[in-house]
Enzyme design. Structure first.
Site, short mmCIF file in Angstrom:
data_model
loop_
_atom_site.label_atom_id
_atom_site.label_comp_id
_atom_site.label_asym_id
_atom_site.label_seq_id
_atom_site.Cartn_x
_atom_site.Cartn_y
_atom_site.Cartn_z
N GLU A 130 -2.69 2.16 -9.27
CA GLU A 130 -3.78 3.04 -9.70
C GLU A 130 -3.26 4.00 -10.77
OE1 GLU A 130 -7.43 5.30 -7.48
OE2 GLU A 130 -5.44 5.83 -6.82
N GLY A 269 0.77 11.38 -2.79
CA GLY A 269 0.97 11.46 -1.35
C GLY A 269 0.98 10.08 -0.73
N ALA A 270 0.02 9.25 -1.17
CA ALA A 270 -0.10 7.89 -0.65
C ALA A 270 -1.08 7.13 -1.53
CB ALA A 270 -0.58 7.91 0.81
N GLU A 272 -4.05 3.77 -1.35
CA GLU A 272 -4.89 3.01 -0.44
C GLU A 272 -4.90 1.51 -0.72
OE1 GLU A 272 -7.82 4.57 -3.69
OE2 GLU A 272 -6.00 5.27 -2.69
N GLU A 304 -6.11 7.70 3.74
CA GLU A 304 -5.93 6.33 3.24
C GLU A 304 -6.68 5.32 4.10
OE1 GLU A 304 -4.68 6.32 0.36
OE2 GLU A 304 -4.03 8.40 0.55
N HIS A 307 -10.20 5.15 3.09
CA HIS A 307 -10.34 4.40 1.83
C HIS A 307 -10.55 2.90 2.07
CE1 HIS A 307 -9.95 7.01 -1.57
NE2 HIS A 307 -8.76 7.49 -1.25
#
Length: 860
Positions: A130, A269-270, A272, A304, A307
Site C-alpha cells: 500500500e 503500525g500494521a 491489512e 487490521e 479491514h
C-alpha cells in the site's frame, strides 16, 4: 505524468477498458540471503472492451527481459519506460500478458523488504504494497478497482517458510524449496502479500460452535524474538474480534485463514493484507511496558481484522475514499474494545478521546486540512494523506454518525453494504445509501456538512441563573473558526449529536459525579437552546459533548473551568477526565492557556489520574509544551519543576506499577542537572535503586540515550551498551544515542549518514533522525536550517517516498522557534520548488513553528 505517479483520470480510463481476471506470479527468491535482485515472472489474464486499444501495466524494476502479449514477443526495452510497460493492439475480449523482469529487494519498507537479523545473520523478507508498491514485485494494474485472483509460486532457500494470502502449502521440489499457493479470491493488488524467511510460528484456530466455522490462525516472528512472543494474549484479542465483528457485520470472515506476522523495520503500525496481516515487531515487547502499550497493540490487531471486511472484502474504488477503509477500521477497533464481552479495555473510548481525537484536532488545524472525503488526483496526493483526518477525524465522525442514526440501524446498514458489494469496489454513496435505507434518515446534508468540508467547530455553553443558582437559560453556542491560512474551502457550522453532563462534588467521596445527562441535537446554527436544563439547579461543572459523541472543540464556562482547574483529577469516570485534559491541552496549543498554567494544572491533577494511557499522554504533552510553547525565559524554571516532580512521582509510585515505569521514562526524558543525571547513571549501574523498578533492556536504553544527549556518555559507553544488546533493536537504540551526542562532530556524522548517503535502512534512518533532533541543542542545530532547505528538493526527488518523507518531516528545523525559521520556510515555499506533496509536508511543519510562537507569546 511520467515517473512513478498515476493519476485518477488514467485509472478511470484503464478501469473502463479492462476487466482483470487473474495473475500467476512466479518469484525466485533463492538468492535472498545474499540480496540484490530476484527473477519475477508475471502472467496476467484480462479482458479488453475494445479491439486494438492501448493501455499500460505498472512495474518498478531494474530490468525487464521479456514482454509477451497474446503470444507476441514485444520489444521490452522500448516499451518499458519509467514505471510502465506500454501495451497496444489489445484483443477485444480475452488477453494474456507475460512479463519477465529482475526486481530488487529494498531496505525502505516498500515493495519486498529484506532484513538481516544481527542475532542469527539470517535474511527475513516481507512485502508492503500500500499504496502503489505491488509493482515493485510483479507487473500489475496498480489500482484498487481492478481486482483479480492471485496465484503465487515462490522458490525460497531451504529451511525457510513462505506465507501468503492463501493457506501455506506443503513445499515441493528436491529440497522443499518451492511453495505453490492456491489462487486467492478476487482482491486488490495492494493487499496481496508474501512473507518469507526462517520465521518462528505458533498456530491455533478460531472456532465458532454455533456455525461450525473453523479458521486457522497463525502468529509469526523472528526466532530472536520468540522468547518474548505472548501468543496466547494475541490469540485472545483476535478471537474476541472474530466473535464481535462477525456478529455485528453478519458476514462470515471471508478468507481461508488468518495469519499475523510481526516483521522487522515496518514503516506503519500494521497492514491489512488479506489473511496475512503484517505488524511492526516492536509490538513483541522485549521489556516491561505499561498496560497502555498492550491496549494500543490490541487496537492495532482489531483495526487490521476489521479491514478484512472493510477494505479487503469491499474496497474503495479510488483513493479519495481511503477514509472508508481507515476511518471504519479505527472506529471498529475502539467499539470492539469498548463493547466486546470479556474485553480488557472497556475504557477504550477514553483512549480514543485522549489519542485519536487529539491527533485529529491537531491535523484539522494545519494549512493542509481537507475534507474527510479528500480530493485525490494522483498517487502523490494519497501518499501524504494517511493522516489524522483520514483515520482519526473520520472515525470520530463515524462515532457521531452512529449516535445520529442509532447503533442498531448503523450496523444493519453495514450488513447490507457487505452483502451487496462483497469482493467489489464502492464509493461513499454506496455506504450512505445503505445507511439511509436502514435508518430512515436523509444523510445527504449530513454528508455534505461532515464529510465534504474541513475544519473544527467550537462548542461553548451559555448559562444564566437566578439568585438561587437555578438555570433560567441554557444554550449551546457553536463557532466555525476560519480555516488556517492556505487551507482550501471555508469553515461551516454543522449539526452535532451531543450529550451534556452535569457534575457535582460528592461530599463523602470527594469525587465529581455526574448527576444528570441530557442528549440532544445541536443544529447547524450559532445557538441551540436547551430547554430541558431550564429550572434545574446549576451544577459545579457543565460538560458539553459528554461521552464524546461528536467531533468538536469544547470550552468550559468560567465557573466550570474554575472547578475543573482545582478538581480535574477528581472526576469519578475516566472519560470526562480525558475530555477535560484534552480541552486544556487544546487551549494551550491555541494560546488560550499559558504553558505555565498548563503545567500547574497537570501537576495539580496528574497524581489522581488512574488511566495510564492518559498519564503517558500528559507526560508527552508537558514536555512538548515546555520545549516549544514556553516562553524561552521561563523554560528552565518549568523544566526544573517538571523534572523534580517526575522524580518525586517515580519514588512514590507503587513498586512495580505501570505508573512507576511511566514516571521513570518521563524523568529520563528531561533529567539535566548533575544530581538528576547521577540518579540515571546510578540506576544504570545498580548503585541506586527504586523499589520495584526493573531497569531492563528498553529502560536502560532510555537512560543511555539521555546521558549521551547531555554529554555524560560517549562512544565507549554506547558501544558497551550495544554489546549487552546485540540485536536489531539495540542497533537502532545505539544509532539514536550516537546521533544525540551534543558535539558538532556527532551532528555532522548523523547528518551525513542520512542526507549525504542513502544506504541506511528505513528503521535505522528513523532512529538517527530521532537522536539528531534534541530540543536542548538548539544552538548546535542552528546551522542545519540552511542545510535542510539546501538539500530538500534533491532528497525528495532521489529517495523513495517513505525515506524522503522521514527526512522532510524529521529534519525540518521545528525546534528553531523563531520568525527567522518562518521567513526561511516562506522563502523556500515562495520559490515554487517541490511537488505538491512535499510542499504540503513543509507547510505543515511551518504551521507547528507558527503555533509555537503564538503559544510562547501567551506564556510571556
Amino acid at each position: 505524468m511520467p515517473g512513478t505517479n498515476l493519476t485518477r483520470v488514467e485509472a478511470q480510463q484503464r478501469a473502463k477498458l479492462l476487466t482483470v481476471d487473474s495473475y500467476e506470479i512466479d518469484l525466485d527468491l533463492s538468492g535472498a540471503q545474499e540480496g540484490g535482485t530476484y527473477r519475477s515472472v508475471t502472467t496476467v489474464r484480462f479482458d479488453s472492451a475494445e479491439a486494438g486499444a492501448e493501455t499500460f501495466i505498472d512495474l518498478v524494476a531494474p530490468a525487464v527481459h521479456e514482454v509477451v502479449l497474446n503470444g507476441r514477443p514485444l520489444d521490452a526495452a522500448a516499451l518499458f519506460q519509467d514505471s510502465r510497460i506500454a501495451l497496444s493492439g489489445l484483443e477485444q475480449g480475452a488477453n494474456e500478458l507475460r512479463v519477465v523482469a529482475d526486481c530488487a529487494y529494498t531496505n525502505t519498507g516498500e515493495g519486498l523488504h529484506r532484513f538481516v537479523d544481527p542475532v542469527d545473520e539470517q535474511a527475513y523478507l516481507y512485502t508492503q504494497f500500500e499504496v502503489p508498491d505491488a509493482r515493485r514485485v510483479f507487473a500489475s494494474f496498480e489500482q484498487p478497482d481492478l481486482k483479480a485472483t492471485f496465484r503465487f509460486t515462490v522458490q525460497a532457500p531451504s529451511g525457510w517458510t513462505v506465507i501468503s494470502n492463501s493457506p501455506t502449502p506443503e513445499p515441493t521440489g528436491a529440497d522443499g524449496t518451492v511453495w505453490a499457493f492456491e489462487p486467492t479470491p478476487r482482491i486488490s493488488t495492494y493487499i496481496t502479500a508474501l512473507i518469507a524467511g526462517p520465521y518462528h510460528a505458533v498456530h491455533s484456530s478460531y472456532e465458532n460452535p454455533g456455525t461450525g466455522q473453523s479458521v486457522p490462525l497463525g502468529i509469526y516472528c523472528r526466532p530472536s524474538l520468540a522468547e518474548h512472543l505472548d501468543s496466547d494474549a494475541i490469540f485472545e484479542v483476535t478471537r474476541q474480534g472474530f466473535d464481535w465483528f462477525q456478529e455485528k457485520f453478519d458476514y462470515a470472515y471471508p478468507f481461508a485463514k488468518y495469519d499475523q506476522l510481526f516483521v522487522p523495520e515496518f514503516n506503519a503500525g500494521a497492514m491489512e493484507n488479506a489473511g496475512a496481516v503484517t505488524i511492526r515487531d516492536q509490538y513483541v515487547f522485549r521489556s516491561k511496558v505499561t498496560d497502555a502499550a498492550y491496549e494500543v497493540r490490541a487496537a492495532t490487531i482489531l483495526h487490521e481484522l476489521a479491514h478484512m471486511w472493510f477494505g479487503d472484502l469491499v474496497t474503495m474504488e479510488w483513493w479519495n475514499d481511503l477514509w472508508l477503509n481507515e476511518s471504519f477500521a479505527t472506529y471498529a477497533e475502539a467499539a470492539c474494545q469498548a463493547y466486546a464481552p470479556g474485553s480488557k479495555w472497556p475504557h477504550s473510548w477514553t483512549t480514543f478521546a485522549n489519542s485519536m481525537k487529539t491527533w485529529a484536532y491537531r491535523q484539522d488545524q494545519l494549512p493542509s486540512t481537507h475534507p474527510i472525503m479528500a480530493e485525490i488526483n494522483d498517487l502523490d496526493d494519497v501518499l501524504v494523506n494517511f493522516d489524522g483526518i483520514t483515520y482519526a477525524k473520520g472515525a470520530s465522525v463515524l462515532k457521531q454518525l452512529v449516535a445520529y442514526v442509532g447503533e442498531d440501524e448503523f450496523f444493519q446498514g453495514v450488513q447490507a453494504y457487505f452483502k451487496r458489494h462483497a469482493f467489489g469496489n464502492t464509493r461513499l454513496s454506496d455506504l450512505l445509501g445503505a445507511l439511509e435505507e436502514t435508518s430512515g434518515r436523509d444523510l445527504k446534508a449530513w454528508s455534505k456538512a461532515w464529510l465534504e468540508t474541513a475544519g473544527i467547530n467550537v462548542l461553548r455553553p451559555e448559562i444564566e441563573t437566578d439568585a438561587d443558582g437555578v438555570i433560567t437559560s441554557f444554550a449551546v453556542r457553536q463557532e466555525a473558526p476560519a480555516l488556517p491560512e492556505g487551507a482550501k474551502g471555508t469553515s461551516t457550522l454543522r449539526p452535532h449529536r451531543i450529550a451534556i453532563g452535569l457534575y457535582d462534588l460528592d461530599a463523602a467521596s470527594g469525587k465529581l459525579v455526574r448527576g444528570e445527562r441530557v442528549e440532544l441535537d445541536v443544529t447547524a446554527s450559532e445557538s441551540t437552546q436547551v430547554p430541558a436544563l431550564v429550572g434545574k439547579r446549576r451544577p459545579a461543572v457543565v460538560l458539553l459533548n459528554d461521552d464524546d459523541l461528536s467531533y468538536a472543540k469544547v470550552r468550559l464556562d468560567e465557573q466550570s473551568l474554575a472547578v475543573v482547574t482545582e478538581h480535574l483529577g477528581d472526576f469519578e469516570s475516566s472519560l470526562p477526565r480525558a475530555l477535560c485534559w484534552a480541552s486544556a491541552w487544546d487551549m494551550t496549543r491555541d494560546a488560550e492557556l499559558s504553558t505555565s498554567a498548563y503545567l500547574d494544572l497537570v501537576l495539580a491533577g496528574i497524581a489522581k489520574e488512574s488511566d495510564i494511557g492518559v498519564v503517558q499522554s500528559l507526560h508527552r504533552q508537558v514536555k512538548l509544551a515546555i520545549d516549544l510553547y514556553a516562553a524561552p525565559a521561563h523554560r528552565d524554571t518549568l523544566l526544573a519543576r517538571w523534572t523534580e516532580a517526575a522524580l518525586a512521582h517515580l519514588r512514590t509510585a507503587d513498586a512495580g506499577s505501570d505508573h512507576q515505569l511511566a514516571w521513570a521514562r518521563a524523568f529520563a526524558a528531561t533529567a539535566r542537572t548533575p544530581e538528576q543525571l547521577d540518579v540515571l547513571e546510578g540506576l544504570l549501574e545498580g548503585t541506586q535503586t527504586v523499589e520495584g523498578l526493573a531497569v531492563d533492556t528498553e529502560l536502560r536504553w532510555a537512560f543511555v540515550q539521555r546521558l549521551a544527549a547531555v554529554g555524560r556518555f560517549d562512544e565507549s559507553e554506547i558501544a558497551a551498551e550495544y554489546e549487552r544488546d546485540r540485536t536489531a533493536a539495540g542497533e537502532r537504540h545505539a544509532a539514536t544515542a550516537r546521533a544525540a551526542r551534543p558535539t558538532p562532530e556527532a551532528k555532522a556524522e548523523a547528518w551525513a549518514s542520512v542526507v549525504e548517503s542513502d544506504t541506511l535502512p528505513n528503521a535505522v534512518q528513523e532512529a538517527v533522525i530521532g537522536g539528531f533532533v534534541q530540543t536542548d541543542q538548539r544552538e548546535l542545530l542552528a546551522p542545519y536550517t540552511e542545510k535542510y532547505f539546501g538539500v530538500l528538493q534533491e532528497v525528495w526527488e532521489s529517495r523513495s517516498h517513505e525515506m524522503a518523507q522521514q527526512i522532510a518531516v524529521g529534519l525540518y528545523p521545528a525546534v528553531q522557534v523563531s520568525g527567522e525559521t518562518l521567513a526561511r520556510t516562506d522563502a523556500w515555499l515562495g520559490a515554487g520548488g517541490g511537488s505538491a506533496a512535499l510542499r504540503r509536508l513543509v507547510s505543515e511543519s511551518r504551521a507547528g513553528v507558527a503555533r509555537a510562537l503564538n503559544a510562547q507569546s501567551a506564556d510571556v
